[in-house]
Design a protein around this motif. Structure first.
Motif, PDB file in Angstrom:
ATOM      1  N   ASN A   1      15.767  -0.932 -18.485  1.00 47.69           N
ATOM      2  CA  ASN A   1      15.580   0.478 -18.178  1.00 47.69           C
ATOM      3  C   ASN A   1      15.739   1.330 -19.462  1.00 47.69           C
ATOM      4  N   ILE A   2      15.202   2.522 -19.422  1.00 44.73           N
ATOM      5  CA  ILE A   2      15.261   3.459 -20.548  1.00 44.73           C
ATOM      6  C   ILE A   2      16.706   3.727 -20.971  1.00 44.73           C
ATOM      7  N   ASP A   3      16.980   3.630 -22.260  1.00 47.08           N
ATOM      8  CA  ASP A   3      18.306   3.917 -22.850  1.00 47.08           C
ATOM      9  C   ASP A   3      19.386   2.937 -22.404  1.00 47.08           C
ATOM     10  N   ASN A   4      18.997   1.831 -21.779  1.00 50.98           N
ATOM     11  CA  ASN A   4      19.990   0.948 -21.170  1.00 50.98           C
ATOM     12  C   ASN A   4      20.443  -0.156 -22.138  1.00 50.98           C
ATOM     13  N   GLY A   5      21.139   0.236 -23.187  1.00 50.73           N
ATOM     14  CA  GLY A   5      21.690  -0.734 -24.129  1.00 50.73           C
ATOM     15  C   GLY A   5      22.690  -1.653 -23.447  1.00 50.73           C
ATOM     16  N   TYR A   6      23.424  -1.101 -22.503  1.00 55.74           N
ATOM     17  CA  TYR A   6      24.382  -1.892 -21.743  1.00 55.74           C
ATOM     18  C   TYR A   6      23.684  -3.032 -20.999  1.00 55.74           C
TER      19      TYR A   6
ATOM     20  N   VAL B   1      20.939   9.252  -7.887  1.00 54.09           N
ATOM     21  CA  VAL B   1      21.822   8.597  -8.862  1.00 54.09           C
ATOM     22  C   VAL B   1      21.004   7.814  -9.894  1.00 54.09           C
ATOM     23  N   GLY B   2      21.467   7.833 -11.138  1.00 59.12           N
ATOM     24  CA  GLY B   2      20.849   6.974 -12.151  1.00 59.12           C
ATOM     25  C   GLY B   2      19.982   7.719 -13.142  1.00 59.12           C
ATOM     26  N   TYR B   3      19.255   6.971 -13.959  1.00 56.67           N
ATOM     27  CA  TYR B   3      18.472   7.554 -15.049  1.00 56.67           C
ATOM     28  C   TYR B   3      17.235   6.697 -15.290  1.00 56.67           C
ATOM     29  N   GLY B   4      16.339   7.184 -16.137  1.00 54.20           N
ATOM     30  CA  GLY B   4      15.158   6.417 -16.513  1.00 54.20           C
ATOM     31  C   GLY B   4      14.306   6.039 -15.319  1.00 54.20           C
ATOM     32  N   ALA B   5      14.144   4.747 -15.076  1.00 53.02           N
ATOM     33  CA  ALA B   5      13.229   4.259 -14.042  1.00 53.02           C
ATOM     34  C   ALA B   5      13.652   4.637 -12.634  1.00 53.02           C
ATOM     35  N   THR B   6      14.817   5.192 -12.451  1.00 56.52           N
ATOM     36  CA  THR B   6      15.172   5.669 -11.108  1.00 56.52           C
ATOM     37  C   THR B   6      14.363   6.908 -10.749  1.00 56.52           C
TER      38      THR B   6
ATOM     39  N   TYR C   1       0.853  -1.187   0.000  1.00 56.49           N
ATOM     40  CA  TYR C   1       0.000   0.000   0.000  1.00 56.49           C
ATOM     41  C   TYR C   1       0.892   1.241   0.000  1.00 56.49           C
ATOM     42  N   GLY C   2       0.301   2.392  -0.185  1.00 55.28           N
ATOM     43  CA  GLY C   2       1.032   3.659  -0.096  1.00 55.28           C
ATOM     44  C   GLY C   2       2.160   3.737  -1.102  1.00 55.28           C
ATOM     45  N   ALA C   3       3.384   3.844  -0.617  1.00 49.54           N
ATOM     46  CA  ALA C   3       4.540   4.078  -1.483  1.00 49.54           C
ATOM     47  C   ALA C   3       4.841   2.897  -2.406  1.00 49.54           C
ATOM     48  N   THR C   4       4.182   1.776  -2.247  1.00 46.77           N
ATOM     49  CA  THR C   4       4.390   0.692  -3.212  1.00 46.77           C
ATOM     50  C   THR C   4       3.754   1.046  -4.551  1.00 46.77           C
ATOM     51  N   GLU C   5       2.834   1.985  -4.551  1.00 52.27           N
ATOM     52  CA  GLU C   5       2.214   2.517  -5.779  1.00 52.27           C
ATOM     53  C   GLU C   5       1.658   1.387  -6.650  1.00 52.27           C
ATOM     54  N   GLY C   6       1.011   0.418  -6.017  1.00 53.41           N
ATOM     55  CA  GLY C   6       0.373  -0.653  -6.785  1.00 53.41           C
ATOM     56  C   GLY C   6       1.352  -1.489  -7.591  1.00 53.41           C
ATOM     57  N   GLY C   7       2.599  -1.543  -7.163  1.00 51.75           N
ATOM     58  CA  GLY C   7       3.614  -2.352  -7.840  1.00 51.75           C
ATOM     59  C   GLY C   7       4.582  -1.545  -8.681  1.00 51.75           C
ATOM     60  N   ARG C   8       4.299  -0.276  -8.893  1.00 52.06           N
ATOM     61  CA  ARG C   8       5.190   0.536  -9.731  1.00 52.06           C
ATOM     62  C   ARG C   8       6.547   0.755  -9.062  1.00 52.06           C
ATOM     63  N   THR C   9       6.562   0.830  -7.727  1.00 49.84           N
ATOM     64  CA  THR C   9       7.851   0.980  -7.051  1.00 49.84           C
ATOM     65  C   THR C   9       8.711  -0.256  -7.273  1.00 49.84           C
ATOM     66  N   ALA C  10       8.116  -1.435  -7.118  1.00 49.84           N
ATOM     67  CA  ALA C  10       8.872  -2.665  -7.359  1.00 49.84           C
ATOM     68  C   ALA C  10       9.320  -2.735  -8.817  1.00 49.84           C
ATOM     69  N   LEU C  11       8.441  -2.384  -9.728  1.00 51.02           N
ATOM     70  CA  LEU C  11       8.773  -2.379 -11.153  1.00 51.02           C
ATOM     71  C   LEU C  11       9.980  -1.483 -11.422  1.00 51.02           C
ATOM     72  N   ASN C  12       9.914  -0.243 -10.939  1.00 51.50           N
ATOM     73  CA  ASN C  12      11.009   0.684 -11.188  1.00 51.50           C
ATOM     74  C   ASN C  12      12.298   0.232 -10.504  1.00 51.50           C
ATOM     75  N   ALA C  13      12.179  -0.301  -9.290  1.00 47.33           N
ATOM     76  CA  ALA C  13      13.380  -0.742  -8.576  1.00 47.33           C
ATOM     77  C   ALA C  13      14.053  -1.876  -9.345  1.00 47.33           C
ATOM     78  N   MET C  14      13.262  -2.775  -9.920  1.00 47.55           N
ATOM     79  CA  MET C  14      13.854  -3.865 -10.696  1.00 47.55           C
ATOM     80  C   MET C  14      14.505  -3.335 -11.976  1.00 47.55           C
ATOM     81  N   LEU C  15      13.859  -2.378 -12.635  1.00 52.98           N
ATOM     82  CA  LEU C  15      14.446  -1.787 -13.844  1.00 52.98           C
ATOM     83  C   LEU C  15      15.745  -1.052 -13.524  1.00 52.98           C
ATOM     84  N   ALA C  16      15.801  -0.462 -12.320  1.00 54.92           N
ATOM     85  CA  ALA C  16      16.974   0.308 -11.915  1.00 54.92           C
ATOM     86  C   ALA C  16      17.949  -0.527 -11.108  1.00 54.92           C
ATOM     87  N   SER C  17      17.806  -1.835 -11.136  1.00 59.05           N
ATOM     88  CA  SER C  17      18.607  -2.695 -10.264  1.00 59.05           C
ATOM     89  C   SER C  17      20.095  -2.461 -10.446  1.00 59.05           C
ATOM     90  N   CYS C  18      20.809  -2.508  -9.335  1.00 56.61           N
ATOM     91  CA  CYS C  18      22.261  -2.370  -9.385  1.00 56.61           C
ATOM     92  C   CYS C  18      22.936  -3.657  -9.880  1.00 56.61           C
TER      93      CYS C  18
END
Lengths: 228, 228, 228, 228, 228, 228, 228, 228
Positions: free
Chosen positions: B198-203, G171-176, A173-190
């Motif tokens: 992620n966006i623009d993430n060709g790498y 830090v980061g781009y796109g989905a961050t 709920y709240g900051a999870t944004e219906g799964g968008r936070t998890a989605l973005n965190a996975m896309l931005a994974s280190c």
């Protein structure tokens, strides 16, 4: 106008079965598709199918369906025998992520692929994941299912050289944004090279695993499941 | 406090090279890493490296770098010989998507993988894609790079059983939302089993392809590139 | 204060019929409008009308309504004879988009325009669209209805020089963002000159087609339907 | 890899000229395209072209370009003679919207269509619009350009039965959200049948008008301009 | 812990009555407040009160409440006599905006202010507004209620030098974004000096009008209603 | 096409001066407007005017402008004598909010209204506000300027029965969302009857105060400033 | 109007020093504050101070400032002696997060608290964190700084019972999403009891740690630093 | 697959009890956990537990649960005796915030900590807060619960040197954005050192307070409650 034209011939043309996405379909539409499949002796996978939809089907059709309420999936008619085993691990972070993990697991099973499901290994209790990590590292394909902070995908991605498919879930709920936070965190994974499916899309993750299994099988496409 | 501790030993531990993400690094930090690599005779991949950063490097380091301004990548020192060929196709929709496609292609090349780059096949001129589709279908892994409406990924995904990795780009203005529209459209694709970076993430797309190549190679990890 | 003052005289003043938007109206309000129309012997189009609203109308009014549950539209009283045929094609990507496509088709029909409805031609199975493309290209106006990635609009826009009106739908979950992804993808389409309506607004697309038919008819306005 | 393959043959295949979108192109890329056009004696439309890009072109190419800084468009080489007049009105709300209105007007002119441009008729001073409304109502196609609250599109849409194409602009700050507020307000307009282009996309609005002119011309496509 | 401590003494301290915001209150909580008011012979305004809440109140309390379902407001106990008349006009764009307009009107009436309510004057039919504009211009305070594109507020703001308070409504779907589009359009209005309330907040607009009436009355505060 | 037609006659028609919004105007355009004003001996208010714009004006025009860099406003030519004093207080939370507060103050001054500016009274140091609260409460109109959490508006709104106009500012980073957090917090204020302007819109707040002063003056409009 | 009134007496009243937030301050304003501090022999902390601001200060002031470009902080004049040691650990995920971690560390040091800074322990390489975990667990307060997926905060939160303050970075781009993904992931963390600061707000995290140290010290407030 | 494996041994390993998050759990799953706890004679905290879930439990389990509907929490089995008193104050702004405040208070009580709950002190009526401020200032830990504009957190943060944990609530409509406005306002607070929990997360705030109490107790962890 309102008939659903189900594509039973698709497998012949492009080696793809079509799954039955039950969301937004009426019970009458689903029944018509199942009867068409029965007449052709074709097996079908039902996805996003509510218990009430199963309950309101004609009894013969409902009884011919192997239904799993947690994953909201059904197997209707013949199911493919297992042809692959030991290639795919599905890891899930919390109890609430299990339904999505099961949707992936059942989609794979319907296509003849047996996956290992390793649940309840969220990183807030890191030892739970560490107890299972060797088992995970033995598989060339890993599906990581997690909601909220989705940290499981990054930690797993850093511990295995396998193909990692991440599935965010809408848990929380709240900051999870219906799964968008998890989605973005996975896309931005280190952890590099993690790829991501839509929120709650266990079915899509399984299809992606089937595509990779196609690649591993040397270009002769296994049967990929499409959802219509 | 401000030293960058570059992990030159990572390959030994987990079979992963670390790439040098130049964004937000000073020229002094980059130079220190390159000199460390030279001392160890290790080859490095530079990513998100601006021309000005290359220009301000010490001359000897700059000259030892094979720099590509369109993809903003650099190869420093020895590059792996080609060990895989014919497994990966990279398709790109428009002229402006080429930089991201080249980032993927160069990351793969640095890891010893030669990919086919098929550019300018956006679906607004469908015949351009159709002219190349047989060439695309011969590869078990396809990276699809597109911005704006990102329709290329869906069309390609419906035409090949390969593993499809979609990369949204930030090309465009207004409703493209800096690439988020392309990202979401790829996640919501009507073609099943497409996975997204992620966006623009060709790498990242290239790293994912390397993970799948690991899987195809039977569990013996090829060298996966990490970005630090 | 709570009376709905329906504008039966609008046609005389600006050549526009007002449609009855049933959403947020009570059954009593709808009944009053229908009775007013019957007294004047005027035909009305009902939009966004739920089956329950029809069921709870006085029986005589309900029976005088030609109701279509898939599009949630109703024709009450006399309908205009067909005056235009062969000018408008409506193409829809998936089964779930059919309701919106029918809303467009029925709005046009109520205004005397017969449109061709070509359903289930989503681009994930490109051959389905290609089988029908010549039929589509014969029409000077094309309404393209699609949800999720909305790729259909771009592909169609690249294949016809017709006026293309795109309608995003709210089909799907997660990254579809309730139709906003399809909306943005259509606005950012790589095919030039595509214009876009609000999400699920089949009615608005039909009104836009009527405006273009006005233009084609040489400045003598056909009757454009307004929604109140 | 970095060559831009401009599609000079497109007109023969689908009756569409390609425009040169200068954003994200280097001066060298633009110069190469212009020289290619000169060699073929083809006229080109440049869009989103910054003054600095023109200034840095080789002098002969710059001098052969009829450049308009307000709309950031350029005509290079031969321009089509006017073939349509009196069909299209372009109305713009504020001084800052004029650039986008001119982009539409110049795109039409390059394709041989003369449009009437009626600027500074924002609805905060309603009399300004009312002074010009008869002139607007005489045209079968109206392009309405407005930022901020975008109220102009709704008011115009309620006063003419013409085809109305709305273009939101990015003028303003804060709650204008870079043009998204105007975009959404136009999509949600209370005037039925208004269709919408991307933010600041005067070029797209002109292409849409050309598509409607195609329809009005009876199916023989006029030359539609594509942007590459 | 769960008692609601209603502030019956507030008027004495800061010249403000507290209104009873019924949303998220149980029927028992509302009943307790009403009984407290009855014991003190104090009149109360109920806001956002659902019909079901009224129906489930003890019969004596329900019957003592003058309830208006369209605005979801109730007057309990004594109501102030009218002390101001002719100062405030409330204009509303569409039928669906009437509930919010009535919430403003009833809040004012409860505080002793009679406002003129002018409904159904949306700008898509500009003549409807123009028929009433002289009546509007006679009032020094105008509350403009509109959803969707909210263009009414800008047009009215350009036609009167009065204090204009704009109230966006959540009417509509898709690009209306639950009222946020109307909210932003009003904030970005091209008519200078318009101020804005929260979405659907007719109560807040009335309170703002009461504050302006305080200012007009020369610093002696009239009774401003607070909502608790 | 690119001329700016400044509306010097507006005051005669609707009692409104037009201000010169310098953002997105060229220096040449501004100079032309100023020279037009000088020829007519009309005073003008410049808003959102950068120091560089002033510096590049012809010297005579620059010297005739009373420019304030903090508020980015300029007075050109004759300024109205003060006609109202003691009616408006402007309170500002932090040092960075002062520019917006000054824009409001200078806009009022240009229209002949002297306001009290009370800066640096943010609620994190509540005693600073409390030291000035009696001074604030003496004014029938209060403009509250604050960024970040915007808590000042709610606290002031609870302490005065005056008309309260809240102006959010774009001060801060991260969760301030460029002023949207302050904007939303003001719209959602727990103090009833607060109304809100666009982010950083000190000019709009002043115009709203002028509208209220119109109301207080009994219907004879004072000169309201419009921005063009 | 434009003077900055710095609150040198704040410490006496509420035990809080005010820090100098240099963002949006002119060099002249900063110089005036520093000279005021020098006259009173008070030490100051500068935050968000760009190197160019330091370079343009009068030489004597610049030389009296201990400036750290990575954290953009400066110590001017006397610094408190260390009074606490061993209570706070600051962990940072990647090289790019170090600046924010240093802002926290330097803010604490200026208030007399020595913290341990443990950098480059992102969870994609879990062994790096595990090598330092015992050192981390010895501290009762842990500040976790991470961008992108922010997974570090959850993993640390699951491994220590300490008070954990999480700081997301941009830090980061796109989905961050400029740090919003990290912010939301931390708020939605699966590890219970983690609290979060604004994006990049190392200063705020340090202030929170000082508040907890106040609590640990038994209610006698240590000096808390405020930013003005 | 669908069993919930509750971690009854967690306390032994890391000194943490796991709470039972009832949201998205079936009654059968909850009953199984409670029976497991009874067999081990372990006390449990239930969170986000709907009345209907309690009502449908086996009668013996329901009767053994001390359930609080306002906070949706339950105590099952033995509860820890009070071990801390006078350390934590919980302040709540409005009546609708009380449920979240009680969730924090009950979570603390279950862990043996007695907190003071001070409700209905929203800043729109500042005197209410001022009447209680001395009581608040005596506690070293303050939890501030508020929705809408969340101004309470900033005002309290400026009045106490305590550790301040802010909890935004989802109370309200429109611009409150389901609690995101309060969340952002708290993160952007002008009072330094305030830290924030997820929306409506009273449980998380209590866990954070327990972590600080751990710190205050000198490193010997008190029992921290985890939620599974």
């Amino acid at each position: 106008m309102s008939d659903v034209l189900f594509d039973f011939d698709r497998r012949q043309r492009i080696g793809v079965d079509e799954a039955v996405l039950c969301e937004r379909k009426t019970v009458a539409q689903i029944a018509a598709i199942l009867e068409g499949a029965r007449a052709r002796d074709v097996g079908l996978l039902l996805t996003r199918c509510q218990p009430e939809q199963i309950d309101r089907l004609p009894k013969a059709l409902a009884e011919a369906t192997d239904y799993c309420p947690l994953s909201r999936t059904g197997f209707f008619g013949p199911v493919r025998p297992v042809r692959e085993c030991g290639k795919v691990a599905i890891v899930a972070a919390g109890t609430s992520d299990t339904g999505v993990a099961l949707e992936a697991s059942r989609t794979l099973r319907h296509a003849g692929v047996e996956a290992a499901l390793i649940a309840d290994v969220g990183v807030a209790g890191l030892w739970r994941l560490m107890d299972r990590i060797e088992e995970i590292r033995r598989r060339p394909i890993v599906i990581a299912v997690a909601g909220m902070d989705a940290a499981l995908a990054s930690v797993v991605g850093g511990l295995t050289p396998a193909a990692v498919i991440a599935v965010p879930t809408s848990v929380g709920y709240g900051a999870t944004e219906g799964g968008r936070t998890a989605l973005n965190a996975m896309l931005a994974s280190c952890a590099p090279g993690i790829v991501v499916c839509n929120i709650d899309n266990g079915y899509g993750a399984a299809c992606s695993a089937l595509r990779i299994l196609n690649a591993m099988a040397g270009g002769i496409p296994s049967l990929l499941v499409g959802e219509g």
